[in-house]
Design a protein around this motif. Structure first.
Motif, mmCIF file in Angstrom:
data_model
loop_
_atom_site.group_PDB
_atom_site.id
_atom_site.type_symbol
_atom_site.label_atom_id
_atom_site.label_comp_id
_atom_site.label_asym_id
_atom_site.label_seq_id
_atom_site.Cartn_x
_atom_site.Cartn_y
_atom_site.Cartn_z
ATOM 1 N N LEU A 57 0.832 -1.200 0.000
ATOM 2 C CA LEU A 57 0.000 0.000 0.000
ATOM 3 C C LEU A 57 0.868 1.251 0.000
ATOM 4 N N GLN A 58 1.908 1.267 0.834
ATOM 5 C CA GLN A 58 2.814 2.408 0.844
ATOM 6 C C GLN A 58 3.521 2.573 -0.497
ATOM 7 N N LYS A 83 2.406 1.597 -3.469
ATOM 8 C CA LYS A 83 1.443 2.060 -4.468
ATOM 9 C C LYS A 83 1.258 3.568 -4.393
ATOM 10 N N VAL A 84 1.164 4.077 -3.171
ATOM 11 C CA VAL A 84 0.988 5.519 -3.005
ATOM 12 C C VAL A 84 2.251 6.262 -3.426
ATOM 13 N N ALA A 119 2.599 6.185 -7.416
ATOM 14 C CA ALA A 119 1.446 6.549 -8.247
ATOM 15 C C ALA A 119 1.747 7.750 -9.139
ATOM 16 N N LEU A 142 -3.844 8.541 -7.997
ATOM 17 C CA LEU A 142 -3.730 7.848 -6.715
ATOM 18 C C LEU A 142 -5.028 7.151 -6.341
ATOM 19 N N MET A 143 -6.163 7.788 -6.599
ATOM 20 C CA MET A 143 -7.437 7.203 -6.205
ATOM 21 C C MET A 143 -7.676 5.871 -6.904
ATOM 22 N N ARG A 200 -5.418 3.805 -7.947
ATOM 23 C CA ARG A 200 -4.515 2.824 -7.336
ATOM 24 C C ARG A 200 -5.083 2.320 -6.001
ATOM 25 N N LEU A 201 -5.638 3.241 -5.215
ATOM 26 C CA LEU A 201 -6.200 2.844 -3.925
ATOM 27 C C LEU A 201 -7.435 1.968 -4.115
ATOM 28 N N PHE A 239 -6.216 -1.456 -4.981
ATOM 29 C CA PHE A 239 -5.670 -2.105 -3.789
ATOM 30 C C PHE A 239 -6.790 -2.602 -2.888
ATOM 31 N N ALA A 240 -7.814 -1.767 -2.683
ATOM 32 C CA ALA A 240 -8.923 -2.164 -1.824
ATOM 33 C C ALA A 240 -9.648 -3.379 -2.385
ATOM 34 N N THR A 256 -15.660 -1.965 -6.910
ATOM 35 C CA THR A 256 -14.967 -1.980 -5.622
ATOM 36 C C THR A 256 -15.945 -1.773 -4.471
#
Length: 503
Positions: A67-68, A70-71, A74, A229-230, A232-233, A236-237, A379
């Motif tokens: 997660l770190q 990916k952020v 991004a 970024l959104m 990517r998040l 990930f979720a 998602t």
């Protein structure tokens, strides 16, 4: 030079360009295949040596660090690829990316220090997290070099370093596990992947600009990164939401069971989805000139949906039938509880497999802007189903069943969008899919009877599994050959005008 030569030269150049692009696509697909095989190979070796609880602990640690990463990563590569042609790439971007990696590494180290003081984790867990945190900064550097390679259309170099780094990582992981490094071996393998990728990508791209910092470039690149970024998040979720729910509501052992089953189904899904996706893009993009013909587009969409069903149904249903034997052969008796989860997740992926057609179809009809909204909807549905399952009864199988419910809902939404956009007809689609469904059921029944009969002969588990796969494949192959030929002939007929020479 004659006039005919001057006319033919551009055609030759276009043909060569298409051939080169196709080869590049094959290289990238091959690298992804190698990456999938190495990932599942490392996980299977780990499952043979480690316990489900140890695999679950590593899965959660790696998810947090991922997660770190990916952020931190991004948008930087995408900004490089989209930068205007003919201009020097801004060195500021590379140093912004590295600064982002440093920031998130420091955040991780601060969290690690707090964890060390308050909870006193085991040495193997502490070292694993420390090694994974060390990959964040090099990862941001690698992603920038990858952007340079993609921008220069050097996809073969990109595929080469990705495949080689994954193979090296697999060797280190396997060696470490055999030497008794515990979960540290998995982190060491990941560090090896990043180190090899760092060296090779830098030697290929050779983008090592001098120090420079321009505030306007940094602001523009950061804004661009924030916009990506959104997404990517969200990805990930969608990928790791179930693992976090399981670890908070049940425990790390169940995370290990779920993670193994999910990765096995994911590897099979990748083997199916990549060829289908490439075929779909090929058919739809080559017919771009006929995109305004709604009748043609609806017919082609229906044919592609049916072809996807013919490819996917036997694979996922067969995976469910042999799940018990497969887990016993590949993982061992301590992972027996993963077999029911494997069955349920195979059903979920089999239902959702047609969603891979969303991108090519929506692109060809000019509604690609729907894709981000669809992904957000999918998602939300997935996390909603998981949340309901965790609230009603937080059990491993119930959480897996929630994935089936999410797959049904999101696939229904996909079919609705595709039907509205292309106008394909339901009755012909169901008529084309019916032979695939009946054939897959007959295959599953044959393999089930075979396992029941051979159970008294005390065959070696691996021999029983191989016999089941061969017999099932033969049964479905005969059915697909007899009933699928008409489908492929119709698909070839529909797409024939795209390849026919024009006067």
């Amino acid at each position: 030079m004659s006039s005919s030569d001057t006319v033919s030269c551009p055609k030759v150049g276009q043909a060569a360009g298409r051939s080169s692009t196709s080869l590049d696509a094959l290289w990238v697909s091959g690298a992804r295949l190698v990456s999938q095989l190495c990932g599942i190979g490392a996980l299977l070796i780990a499952a043979r040596i480690l316990s489900p609880a140890q695999v679950g602990v590593f899965a959660m640690i790696s998810a947090i660090v991922l997660l770190q990463s990916k952020v931190a990563e991004a948008g930087w590569s995408e900004y490089l690829i989209a930068a205007p042609r003919g201009r020097e790439l801004p060195p500021t971007l590379l140093y912004c990316a590295l600064a982002s990696g440093v920031v998130f590494t420091l955040i991780g180290l601060c969290g690690l220090a707090v964890w060390l003081v308050w909870l006193e984790p085991e040495g193997a867990i502490f070292l694993t997290l420390l090694l994974l945190l060390a990959t964040i900064v090099p990862g941001t550097f690698i992603i920038c070099q990858s952007g340079v390679l993609v921008r220069a259309r050097r996809l073969r170099d990109l595929a080469c370093y990705q495949a080689v780094s994954e193979l090296c990582g697999l060797l280190v992981t396997a060696g470490g596990l055999l030497l008794g490094w515990d979960i540290v071996a998995l982190a060491a393998g990941r560090c090896c992947v990043v180190l090899v990728a760092l060296v090779m990508s830098t030697s290929f791209a050779r983008w090592l600009p001098r120090w420079e910092f321009r505030l306007t470039v940094a602001q523009e690149a950061s804004a661009y990164s924030a916009r990506l970024l959104m997404s990517r998040l969200i990805q990930f979720a969608q990928s790791y939401g179930a693992e976090f729910l399981i670890v908070f509501s049940i425990g790390v052992t169940e995370v290990g069971l779920y993670r193994i089953a999910s990765r096995m189904v994911g590897a099979v899904t990748e083997l199916i989805s990549e060829p289908v996706r490439m075929l779909a893009w090929s058919y739809f993009s080559h017919q771009h000139g006929d995109a305004g013909n709604s009748e043609w587009l609806g017919r082609l969409t229906g044919l592609m949906l049916a072809a996807t069903a013919f490819a996917a149904l036997p694979v996922f249903l067969g995976l469910a039938v042999v799940s018990q034997n497969l887990v016993h052969v590949l993982l061992g008796d301590q992972w027996t509880a993963a077999a029911p989860v494997l069955v349920i997740l195979a059903a979920a992926r089999g239902i959702a497999v047609i969603q891979m057609l969303n991108e090519p179809v929506l692109s060809i009809i000019g509604r690609v802007a729907l894709l981000p909204r669809l992904n957000m909807l999918f998602t939300a549905v997935s996390l909603g189903c998981l949340g309901i399952a965790g609230w009603i009864r937080p059990e491993l199988l119930d959480i897996a069943i929630a994935q089936v419910a999410a797959a049904v809902l999101t696939t229904a939404a996909s079919l609705h969008v595709l039907q509205r956009g292309t106008g394909f007809r339901w009755l012909p689609l169901l008529r084309r899919i019916l032979p695939a469904g009946l054939g897959a059921c007959l295959m599953a029944a044959t393999v089930g009877v075979l396992f029941h009969v051979t159970g008294g002969f005390r065959l070696l588990p691996v021999m029983e599994l191989l016999v089941g796969v061969l017999v099932g494949g033969l049964v479905y192959g005969v059915i697909a050959w007899s009933s699928g030929r008409a489908l492929m002939a119709e698909l070839s007929h529909v797409t024939e005008p795209a390849t026919a020479p024009r006067a």
